[in-house]
Motif scaffolding. Structure first.
Motif, mmCIF file in Angstrom:
data_model
loop_
_atom_site.group_PDB
_atom_site.id
_atom_site.type_symbol
_atom_site.label_atom_id
_atom_site.label_comp_id
_atom_site.label_asym_id
_atom_site.label_seq_id
_atom_site.Cartn_x
_atom_site.Cartn_y
_atom_site.Cartn_z
ATOM 1 N N LYS A 150 0.808 -1.231 0.000
ATOM 2 C CA LYS A 150 0.000 0.000 0.000
ATOM 3 C C LYS A 150 0.837 1.274 0.000
ATOM 4 O O LYS A 150 0.316 2.359 -0.162
ATOM 5 C CB LYS A 150 -0.878 0.042 1.268
ATOM 6 C CG LYS A 150 -2.194 -0.645 1.171
ATOM 7 C CD LYS A 150 -3.092 -0.289 2.350
ATOM 8 C CE LYS A 150 -3.487 1.163 2.433
ATOM 9 N NZ LYS A 150 -4.903 1.457 2.391
ATOM 10 N N SER A 193 -8.085 -0.504 4.021
ATOM 11 C CA SER A 193 -8.791 -0.444 2.748
ATOM 12 C C SER A 193 -7.805 -0.818 1.639
ATOM 13 O O SER A 193 -6.621 -0.475 1.714
ATOM 14 C CB SER A 193 -9.351 0.959 2.535
ATOM 15 O OG SER A 193 -8.351 1.921 2.749
ATOM 16 N N ASN A 195 -6.482 0.045 -1.136
ATOM 17 C CA ASN A 195 -6.095 1.063 -2.122
ATOM 18 C C ASN A 195 -4.681 1.525 -1.779
ATOM 19 O O ASN A 195 -4.199 1.266 -0.671
ATOM 20 C CB ASN A 195 -7.045 2.259 -2.041
ATOM 21 C CG ASN A 195 -7.113 2.830 -0.645
ATOM 22 O OD1 ASN A 195 -7.768 2.259 0.230
ATOM 23 N ND2 ASN A 195 -6.404 3.920 -0.409
ATOM 24 N N SER A 255 -10.561 5.043 -1.578
ATOM 25 C CA SER A 255 -10.812 3.656 -1.166
ATOM 26 C C SER A 255 -11.609 2.904 -2.234
ATOM 27 O O SER A 255 -12.314 3.509 -3.026
ATOM 28 C CB SER A 255 -11.584 3.634 0.147
ATOM 29 O OG SER A 255 -10.784 4.141 1.173
ATOM 30 N N HIS A 297 -6.377 12.946 2.498
ATOM 31 C CA HIS A 297 -6.564 11.506 2.391
ATOM 32 C C HIS A 297 -7.662 11.282 1.368
ATOM 33 O O HIS A 297 -8.331 12.220 0.967
ATOM 34 C CB HIS A 297 -7.004 10.963 3.760
ATOM 35 C CG HIS A 297 -6.587 9.545 3.994
ATOM 36 N ND1 HIS A 297 -5.303 9.178 4.128
ATOM 37 C CD2 HIS A 297 -7.298 8.392 4.101
ATOM 38 C CE1 HIS A 297 -5.230 7.860 4.336
ATOM 39 N NE2 HIS A 297 -6.434 7.367 4.313
HETATM 40 MG MG MG Z 1 -7.808 3.598 4.135
#
Ligand code: MG
Ligand code: TXA
Length: 592
Positions: free
Chosen positions: A320, A407, A409, A415, A500
């Motif tokens: 990630k 998540s 992503n 996400s 984010h």
């Molecule tokens: Mg997340």
């Protein structure tokens, strides 16, 4: 929509239908029953009431098409982009034949695939329920509009639920649903009267898995919605009309509630979990081999690693590109299982009892044992959640060790709510130095659509670390205490970064005027000035916040795929789950 004069005409028409139905009801004998192709019974009353209904509607609304259960030629109607009537001259023919008074006459006007007017008449009691002017009404023993009384759903009390879940053939999904929901009272009543009872606050929930047609429920849907409830179908979205062959999918009709626990919606698509047997076997085996597996949850797709392996956990961070100081959520299949790893304070107990399984993450003090220590990566706190998604639950149970999953992503990005989002972020090779994503369980769109609410439950008062589907008001209502916001100076939750959930494009909130080369996320009717814009994604034409929540990340990803430089977002009400939607958009708009 219809005007007051047309409403009066509709009430008179309902009266005519009621009188006709009753004249047959009184003199009914079985020779009048014939059976249709689908083996459902038909009486002379159905045919005669149908004639009155259709002729009446044609007179009042000469330009609107009519689809009726008893007019076979109308079942080929395809112009569902124009307004049309859905008519069921007698719903509950079986009741009618058995001399049971719970049969009804149903009219619904459909516009943009949603019911904008509904009327249900019960001939036996001379009662009429209808929706008008955004409200729901009832007239008893009289057909005078001025005697209409407003009706409203009562607010659902989740500790004392009453349902209409009994039916002659209860499916396996419905049985499972009852085990989860634990209704205190179950009422058995036929026909569309169930919707009227929900609209009057006499019951809370009506789950349905056996087949229904659109004309059976559209009028009830309209009345229920005007009384404060709604009808949701698969994927947790509002039921639409004008579908193929006018057949409905499973649905849940419900009274007034600020939210629906996702576990209540489980049965809507649970029936196809069996198809995933092989995938689940593979997923478990890959997790045990310390590889990564992406799996659907009701919130977003997760990137899972087995919680007992430091190596597997480390590979989540590499895959990630996630900062190593941002801890992960452990997913367990039950509260009992979660109790092995964190201390449950009083508030943690109450929240878990009310919202698990579901989109709520509880942060607690880590217990001192080997697995807890690995799960928390040596930290004194650990976040745990019991997801309500059937596939996620099944997988965690099989593995029998908590699954750590952020998540699925790339860190800082949008996400994923679909498997294809995960594939885009980690494909085409699905491996890199130190990580392998060896399996993606491809289910439908996550029906909540945004990440879980994260609550620090270590103290006496809860602290919301991340907003989500379970709102601050719900938590405060259940706990009967104040809910605190996190203190900015000490960042308890490293994941609460200001920037984010960001798409590539710049995001602008509360927009009204178009910029150049911008895509739009709209909410409600698309303004005329934007209708020609090709880069537009409507979060919910009917201004449904649940739907907007479900589609938010798909919308951001869609507009990014169109290569727009800016994404403009129409105002979204900051109430209920709107708070979480705006929170995500705020962070998406913030570039550091
Ligand atoms: Mg997340
Ligand atoms: O809905 C969800 O929660 C999804 C699905 C897959 O379950 N998971 C998810 O995980 O959103 P992630 O890693 O993307 O976000 C976890 C959030 C982060 O904000 C993280 O900082 C916070 O939870 N968190 C995790 N452990 C924590 C802890 N011990 N103390 C405080 N915050 C914590």
């Amino acid at each position: 929509m219809i005007n007051s004069k047309q409403l009066i005409n509709m009430i008179n028409l309902a009266k005519e239908c009621n009188l006709c139905a009753m004249s047959f009801f009184r003199q009914l004998d079985n020779t009048q029953v014939i059976f249709k192709k689908d083996e459902s019974p038909l009486t002379k009353a159905d045919i005669e009431v149908n004639k009155i209904a259709i002729n009446g509607l044609k007179k009042i609304f000469p330009n609107i098409s009519i689809v009726s259960e008893e007019l076979e030629s109308s079942h080929n109607f395809l112009e569902n982009d124009k307004p049309f009537w859905l008519v069921d001259p007698i719903d509950g023919t079986k009741e009618f034949i058995n001399k049971n008074p719970n049969f009804t006459v149903n009219f619904a006007l459909i516009k943009n695939n949603l019911p904008v007017f509904g009327l249900i008449a019960q001939p036996f009691t001379d009662t009429i329920w209808y929706s008008f002017g955004g409200k729901a009404w009832k007239i008893e023993k009289d057909y005078k509009i001025e005697k209409s009384e407003q009706i409203q759903c009562s607010k659902i009390n989740y500790n004392k639920i009453s349902t209409f879940s009994s039916s002659s053939h209860r499916s396996k999904e419905l049985e499972d649903w009852i085990t989860l929901v634990k209704p205190q009272k179950d009422i058995n009543i036929g026909s569309s009267i169930k919707f009227c009872h929900l609209a009057e606050g006499k019951a809370d929930l009506y789950p349905r898995t056996s087949p229904t047609m659109e004309w059976d429920i559209a009028a009830g849907h309209s009345i229920l919605k005007a009384a404060g409830g709604n009808v949701y179908c698969d994927a947790g979205l509002e039921m639409r009309y004008g579908k193929v062959n006018f057949k409905n999918t499973n649905f849940l009709a419900f009274g007034k509630t600020p939210y629906l626990p996702p576990k209540f919606l489980l049965f809507l698509n649970k029936h196809d979990v069996d198809k995933y047997e092989n995938d689940l076997v593979q997923a478990k085996s890959e997790l045990l081999k310390q590889n990564l597996v992406a799996f659907p949850t009701e919130t977003v797709y997760g990137l899972g690693a087995i919680g007992s392996s430091k190596k597997a956990i480390k590979s989540i961070y590499t895959a990630k590109r996630r900062p190593s100081n941002n801890p992960l959520i452990a997913h367990t299949f039950s509260k009992k299982e979660a109790e092995k790893y964190i201390e449950f304070t009083e508030i943690a107990n109450v929240l878990a009892n009310n919202f698990w399984p579901g989109p709520l993450t509880i942060v607690g003090q880590t217990k001192k044992n080997k697995i807890s220590n690995i799960l928390s990566q040596g930290k004194s706190t650990l976040a745990i959640r019991v997801p309500s998604h059937p596939l996620a639950m099944d997988l965690i149970k099989r593995v029998n060790i908590p699954i750590l999953a952020p998540s699925a992503n790339l860190s800082g990005g949008v996400s994923p709510t679909k498997a294809e989002h995960v594939k885009k972020d980690f494909g085409p090779h699905f491996k890199g130095k130190g990580w392998t994503l060896s399996k993606i369980l491809d289910y439908e769109t996550s029906y909540v659509g945004i990440e879980s609410t994260v609550v620090d439950c270590r103290g006496e008062k809860p602290i919301i670390l991340r907003h989500g589907y379970i709102t601050k008001e719900m938590i405060s209502e259940i706990l009967e205490t104040e809910v605190l916001d996190p203190n900015d100076d000490e960042l308890i939750s490293p994941g609460l970064l200001k920037s984010h959930y960001s798409p590539k494009a710049d995001v602008f909130l509360d927009q009204k005027i178009s910029m150049e080369n911008a895509g739009w996320l709209t909410f409600g009717n698309t303004p005329k000035s934007l209708q020609k814009n090709k880069n537009l994604f409507n979060l919910s034409p009917s201004k449904n916040l649940f739907q907007a929540c479900c589609l938010l990340y798909s919308g951001l990803r869609y507009l990014d795929s169109k290569g727009v430089k800016n994404i403009q977002v129409m105002p979204i009400p900051n109430i209920g789950i709107g708070v979480a939607i705006n929170d995500r958009l705020q962070r998406a708009s913030c570039k550091l």
